[in-house]
Design an enzyme around this catalytic site. Structure first.
Site, PDB file in Angstrom:
ATOM      1  N   ASP A  48      -1.842   4.648   8.018  1.00 29.53           N
ATOM      2  CA  ASP A  48      -2.139   5.820   8.856  1.00 29.53           C
ATOM      3  C   ASP A  48      -2.617   5.337  10.229  1.00 29.53           C
ATOM      4  O   ASP A  48      -1.835   5.162  11.154  1.00 29.53           O
ATOM      5  CB  ASP A  48      -3.177   6.696   8.145  1.00 29.53           C
ATOM      6  CG  ASP A  48      -3.446   8.014   8.853  1.00 29.53           C
ATOM      7  OD1 ASP A  48      -3.461   8.034  10.103  1.00 29.53           O
ATOM      8  OD2 ASP A  48      -3.662   9.034   8.178  1.00 29.53           O
ATOM      9  N   ASP A 103       0.857  -1.187   0.000  1.00 30.17           N
ATOM     10  CA  ASP A 103       0.000   0.000   0.000  1.00 30.17           C
ATOM     11  C   ASP A 103       0.894   1.238   0.000  1.00 30.17           C
ATOM     12  O   ASP A 103       2.088   1.156   0.289  1.00 30.17           O
ATOM     13  CB  ASP A 103      -0.936   0.001   1.220  1.00 30.17           C
ATOM     14  CG  ASP A 103      -2.235   0.769   0.955  1.00 30.17           C
ATOM     15  OD1 ASP A 103      -2.326   1.461  -0.083  1.00 30.17           O
ATOM     16  OD2 ASP A 103      -3.159   0.673   1.788  1.00 30.17           O
ATOM     17  N   ASP A 104       0.278   2.384  -0.337  1.00 36.30           N
ATOM     18  CA  ASP A 104       1.078   3.613  -0.369  1.00 36.30           C
ATOM     19  C   ASP A 104       1.469   4.054   1.039  1.00 36.30           C
ATOM     20  O   ASP A 104       2.587   4.493   1.274  1.00 36.30           O
ATOM     21  CB  ASP A 104       0.354   4.735  -1.135  1.00 36.30           C
ATOM     22  CG  ASP A 104      -1.083   4.962  -0.684  1.00 36.30           C
ATOM     23  OD1 ASP A 104      -1.570   4.257   0.219  1.00 36.30           O
ATOM     24  OD2 ASP A 104      -1.737   5.868  -1.245  1.00 36.30           O
TER      25      ASP A 104
HETATM   26  O1  LIG Z   1      -4.157   3.151   7.862  1.00 35.61           O
HETATM   27  P1  LIG Z   1      -5.502   3.671   7.469  1.00 35.61           P
HETATM   28  O2  LIG Z   1      -6.026   4.707   8.439  1.00 35.61           O
HETATM   29  O3  LIG Z   1      -6.495   2.608   7.187  1.00 35.61           O
HETATM   30  O4  LIG Z   1      -5.319   4.547   6.150  1.00 35.61           O
HETATM   31  C1  LIG Z   1      -4.488   4.172   5.084  1.00 35.61           C
HETATM   32  C2  LIG Z   1      -5.280   3.952   3.832  1.00 35.61           C
HETATM   33  O5  LIG Z   1      -5.990   5.166   3.491  1.00 35.61           O
HETATM   34  C3  LIG Z   1      -5.742   5.478   2.122  1.00 35.61           C
HETATM   35  O6  LIG Z   1      -6.625   4.800   1.250  1.00 35.61           O
HETATM   36  P2  LIG Z   1      -8.143   5.228   1.042  1.00 35.61           P
HETATM   37  O7  LIG Z   1      -9.004   4.342   1.887  1.00 35.61           O
HETATM   38  O8  LIG Z   1      -8.293   6.702   1.267  1.00 35.61           O
HETATM   39  O9  LIG Z   1      -8.471   4.883  -0.460  1.00 35.61           O
HETATM   40  P3  LIG Z   1      -7.624   5.034  -1.825  1.00 35.61           P
HETATM   41  O10 LIG Z   1      -6.386   4.206  -1.687  1.00 35.61           O
HETATM   42  O11 LIG Z   1      -8.537   4.527  -2.862  1.00 35.61           O
HETATM   43  O12 LIG Z   1      -7.277   6.500  -1.995  1.00 35.61           O
HETATM   44  C4  LIG Z   1      -4.347   4.951   1.876  1.00 35.61           C
HETATM   45  O13 LIG Z   1      -4.135   4.704   0.485  1.00 35.61           O
HETATM   46  C5  LIG Z   1      -4.331   3.676   2.674  1.00 35.61           C
HETATM   47  O14 LIG Z   1      -4.843   2.588   1.912  1.00 35.61           O
HETATM   48  N1  LIG Z   2      -3.477  10.969   0.562  1.00 36.80           N
HETATM   49  C1  LIG Z   2      -3.560  10.509   1.820  1.00 36.80           C
HETATM   50  N2  LIG Z   2      -4.497   9.585   2.138  1.00 36.80           N
HETATM   51  C2  LIG Z   2      -4.532   9.157   3.414  1.00 36.80           C
HETATM   52  N3  LIG Z   2      -5.354   8.251   3.997  1.00 36.80           N
HETATM   53  C3  LIG Z   2      -5.039   8.189   5.303  1.00 36.80           C
HETATM   54  N4  LIG Z   2      -4.026   9.032   5.587  1.00 36.80           N
HETATM   55  C4  LIG Z   2      -3.693   9.652   4.426  1.00 36.80           C
HETATM   56  C5  LIG Z   2      -2.708  10.645   4.077  1.00 36.80           C
HETATM   57  O1  LIG Z   2      -1.911  11.143   4.885  1.00 36.80           O
HETATM   58  N5  LIG Z   2      -2.706  11.032   2.756  1.00 36.80           N
HETATM   59 MG   LIG Z   3      -5.652   3.261  -0.008  1.00 35.52          MG
END
Ligand SMILES: O=P(O)(O)OC[C@H]1O[C@H](OP(=O)(O)OP(=O)(O)O)[C@H](O)[C@@H]1O
Ligand SMILES: Nc1nc2[nH]cnc2c(=O)[nH]1
Ligand SMILES: [Mg+2]
Length: 173
Positions: free
Chosen positions: A112, A108-109
């Protein structure tokens, strides 16, 4: 989705920086798989943010088996920032390929709060979890990451940004 608004600081990541950090992640994971040769069986991206990092990792490590898991997270109490975050799987990777996750790199990117990885870990307890960025609350959920940022930092990814004109500091009166 957590909104960026309550965060004190912003950490802006360019495509170039993301590419370098994703490569660093791949190099750190190289030959660290559970088998005798240290190879990984597959890469699974947590969509959508994990897709670009997973593609770069798969390319660096020459892994052709790539799948996705889609996790949607939301605030259980109706979107307020202080409510409990919950996560739900919208799309699963191939069951037969995954097994219990042994030998699979799940990318994952960022992590959080750790809610997303917590859910995926329950499903694939033997997988290896890797992110490029990690905030302190989520660190216990990730096995390998490259850069730590503080909890009050919002990370801005290149796919969420665009170049735009800014007025010169010393403007015309
Ligand atoms: O540790 P956490 O609090 O669970 O947050 C982290 C996740 O939040 C973001 O994804 P998001 O659910 O916003 O969706 P996306 O990847 O489609 O942008 C990010 O890419 C992680 O997958
Ligand atoms: N882009 C982005 N998405 C998130 N989802 C949870 N934390 C983050 C953050 O710091 N940046
Ligand atoms: Mg995500």
């Amino acid at each position: 989705m957590i909104t960026p608004l309550p965060h004190e600081k912003g950490f802006h990541v360019s495509w170039d920086q993301l590419h370098r950090d994703a490569r660093a992640l791949a190099w750190r994971l190289d030959k660290r798989g559970p088998g005798a040769d240290g190879a990984w069986r597959a890469v699974v991206a947590i969509t959508r943010g994990g897709m670009a990092p997973a593609m770069i990792v798969a390319r660096e490590l020459d892994i052709r088996t790539v799948d996705t898991i889609s996790v949607k997270s939301y605030h259980a109490g109706g979107g307020k920032a202080d409510t409990q975050r919950e996560a739900e799987v919208l799309k699963s990777p191939d069951d037969a390929m995954m097994g219990d996750g042994e030998g699979v790199l799940i990318v994952d990117d960022l992590v959080d709060t750790g809610k997303t990885l917590e859910l995926v870990r329950q499903l694939y307890p033997k997988a290896h979890f890797a992110t490029i960025y990690a905030k302190p609350k989520g660190e216990p959920m990730v096995d390998t990451f490259i850069t730590g940022v503080s909890q009050d930092t919002w990370i801005f990814f290149p796919w969420d940004m665009a170049l735009q004109y800014v007025e010169p500091y010393r403007g015309k009166d």
